[in-house]
Write a protein that holds these residues in place. Structure first.
Motif, short mmCIF file in Angstrom:
data_model
loop_
_atom_site.label_atom_id
_atom_site.label_comp_id
_atom_site.label_asym_id
_atom_site.label_seq_id
_atom_site.Cartn_x
_atom_site.Cartn_y
_atom_site.Cartn_z
N ARG A 171 56.75 41.99 -38.66
CA ARG A 171 57.81 41.05 -39.02
C ARG A 171 57.50 39.76 -38.89
O ARG A 171 57.89 38.82 -39.35
CB ARG A 171 59.00 41.46 -38.26
CG ARG A 171 60.26 41.01 -38.53
CD ARG A 171 61.48 41.20 -37.54
NE ARG A 171 61.45 40.12 -36.47
CZ ARG A 171 62.04 40.32 -35.49
NH1 ARG A 171 62.85 41.29 -35.22
NH2 ARG A 171 61.99 39.15 -34.42
N TYR A 172 57.02 39.48 -37.79
CA TYR A 172 56.57 38.07 -37.34
C TYR A 172 55.66 37.39 -38.04
O TYR A 172 55.47 36.44 -38.47
CB TYR A 172 56.14 37.94 -35.87
CG TYR A 172 57.21 37.74 -34.86
CD1 TYR A 172 57.86 36.65 -34.71
CD2 TYR A 172 57.54 38.78 -34.05
CE1 TYR A 172 58.85 36.53 -33.70
CE2 TYR A 172 58.61 38.68 -33.14
CZ TYR A 172 59.17 37.60 -32.95
OH TYR A 172 60.29 37.27 -32.16
N ASN A 180 57.06 36.52 -41.27
CA ASN A 180 58.03 35.37 -41.25
C ASN A 180 56.96 34.32 -41.53
O ASN A 180 57.52 33.11 -41.84
CB ASN A 180 58.60 35.45 -40.02
CG ASN A 180 59.79 34.35 -39.68
OD1 ASN A 180 59.95 33.44 -40.35
ND2 ASN A 180 60.66 34.52 -38.80
N MET A 205 61.14 27.34 -35.80
CA MET A 205 61.10 28.59 -36.32
C MET A 205 59.60 28.90 -36.56
O MET A 205 59.32 29.86 -36.52
CB MET A 205 61.67 28.71 -37.67
CG MET A 205 63.23 28.59 -37.71
SD MET A 205 64.30 28.70 -39.21
CE MET A 205 63.69 30.05 -40.03
N ALA A 261 57.55 31.84 -34.91
CA ALA A 261 56.81 32.98 -35.71
C ALA A 261 55.53 33.07 -35.17
O ALA A 261 54.72 34.07 -35.01
CB ALA A 261 57.14 32.46 -37.13
N GLY A 273 60.38 40.47 -42.62
CA GLY A 273 59.98 38.82 -42.63
C GLY A 273 61.02 38.13 -43.11
O GLY A 273 61.31 36.97 -42.61
N ALA A 274 61.53 38.43 -44.03
CA ALA A 274 62.25 37.37 -45.05
C ALA A 274 63.70 37.29 -44.43
O ALA A 274 64.45 36.32 -44.16
CB ALA A 274 62.60 38.02 -46.68
N SER A 324 64.30 37.94 -41.17
CA SER A 324 64.22 37.06 -40.20
C SER A 324 64.24 35.53 -40.09
O SER A 324 64.78 34.92 -39.54
CB SER A 324 62.88 37.55 -39.40
OG SER A 324 62.79 36.93 -38.23
N LEU A 325 63.39 35.24 -41.34
CA LEU A 325 63.32 33.81 -41.68
C LEU A 325 64.66 32.97 -41.98
O LEU A 325 65.20 32.10 -41.30
CB LEU A 325 62.43 33.79 -42.87
CG LEU A 325 62.30 32.30 -43.43
CD1 LEU A 325 61.58 31.25 -42.32
CD2 LEU A 325 61.35 32.09 -44.59
N HIS A 379 67.44 33.36 -38.97
CA HIS A 379 67.01 32.52 -37.71
C HIS A 379 67.24 31.12 -38.25
O HIS A 379 67.71 30.08 -37.38
CB HIS A 379 65.74 32.78 -37.17
CG HIS A 379 65.59 33.97 -36.13
ND1 HIS A 379 65.15 35.14 -36.70
CD2 HIS A 379 66.07 33.94 -35.13
CE1 HIS A 379 65.24 36.00 -35.69
NE2 HIS A 379 65.60 35.26 -34.62
#
Length: 300
Positions: A45-46, A49, A183, A187, A219-220, A222-223, A226
């Motif tokens: 995930r990170y 991102n 961000m 990440a 990932g998307a 999360s971006l 946040h």
């Protein structure tokens, strides 16, 4: 230095959209953690991102994306979110999504109460009432005999503790840092930490097909989530918008039912309802109180 403007309605909208995206991400995290180790899921995930930030944002932002006014606090914020991400994934492995999120909502209560002494914000009496109501709601969910995994509850509690620090740092850093730089470093920190942990775990199944799609979607989500979350703190104090986090209970309950077929028991549903009502009332009070006061004053 970034000037903070008080626009509570805009802040509440940003936060509501952010927690909806976080709920979608939580559901995907639980689904993926059933087939892959939790650190690997969080690392993917990170990394996703970070790749999106480098591909879509860095060309436009240039050096501004790496510029920091208070680097150690930004790195600490990233480390807190990394810890929260891991403990949340471990909790999702053992507990339903809605109940896990409900326990994590001990964090907004603490943020509301700590915003005064730590950030110098004025905490309204309604915020204290909302925090008390939400805390009672959590106790209704994790009561003895609820059938929840004790270790899962512990992981969810640790997630709440890390979220307190993360939320307080987000509000403080909003005064000096840009959203994109925070961000980016969040990440980067998460990618480094969890990639290192994953490499130390030995052989891991290679994701294929829809698993790759789900990891990319995390990932998307999360971006965008946040970004909205960070922007919300630029338009209202933490004590005002943190209660909007409670709307995530609604999203999590609906998505948990649709995806996993889990329906919380009546006590848990009542607790979630109490948390949601307490949170929404605490968030809306700053919007309606001035109008109410003017109306009363006009009648006097």
């Amino acid at each position: 230095m970034n000037e903070l403007k008080f626009k509570p309605l805009k802040a509440a909208l940003f936060m509501a959209l952010a927690v909806f995206l976080f709920s979608c991400m939580d559901v995907l995290t639980k689904h993926m953690a059933e087939s892959f180790p939790a650190p690997f899921v969080v690392a993917a995930r990170y990394a996703g991102n970070l790749v999106l930030l480098l591909a879509l944002v860095a060309p436009r932002e240039g050096k501004r994306i790496v510029h920091l006014g208070r680097p150690w606090l930004v790195i600490l914020r990233g480390a807190c979110l990394s810890a929260v991400s891991l403990t949340a994934a471990l909790a999702f492995q053992r507990m339903p999504v809605a109940e896990t999120i409900a326990v994590v909502f001990l964090a907004p209560f603490a943020v509301t109460l700590l915003a005064g002494p730590l950030l110098g914000e004025k905490v309204q009496p309604i915020s204290w009432i909302a925090a008390a109501g939400g805390f009672v709601g959590v106790l209704m969910i994790v009561r003895p005999g609820s059938g929840l995994d004790p270790l899962g509850v512990l992981y969810a509690g640790l997630t709440a503790g890390g979220s307190i620090v993360y939320n307080m740092l987000s509000r403080s850093l909003a005064r000096t840092e840009t959203s994109w730089s925070m961000m980016f470093w969040t990440a980067l920190v998460g990618t480094v930490i969890f990639s290192s942990v994953t490499l130390g775990q030995g052989a891991i199944p290679v994701p294929q097909g829809m698993d790759l799609v789900f990891l990319g979607a995390m990932g998307a989500l999360s971006l965008v989530g946040h970004l909205l979350f960070t922007q919300a703190f630029r338009y209202a104090p933490a004590s005002t918008i943190s209660p909007v986090n409670y709307l995530q209970l609604v999203w999590s309950g609906i998505l948990g039912l649709l995806v996993f077929g889990h329906m919380p028991d009546p006590w848990a549903l009542a607790g979630m309802a109490l948390i949601a009502v307490s949170g929404v009332s605490g968030a809306l009070y700053p919007l309606i109180q001035p109008r109410f006061a003017r109306k009363i004053g006009g009648l006097a």
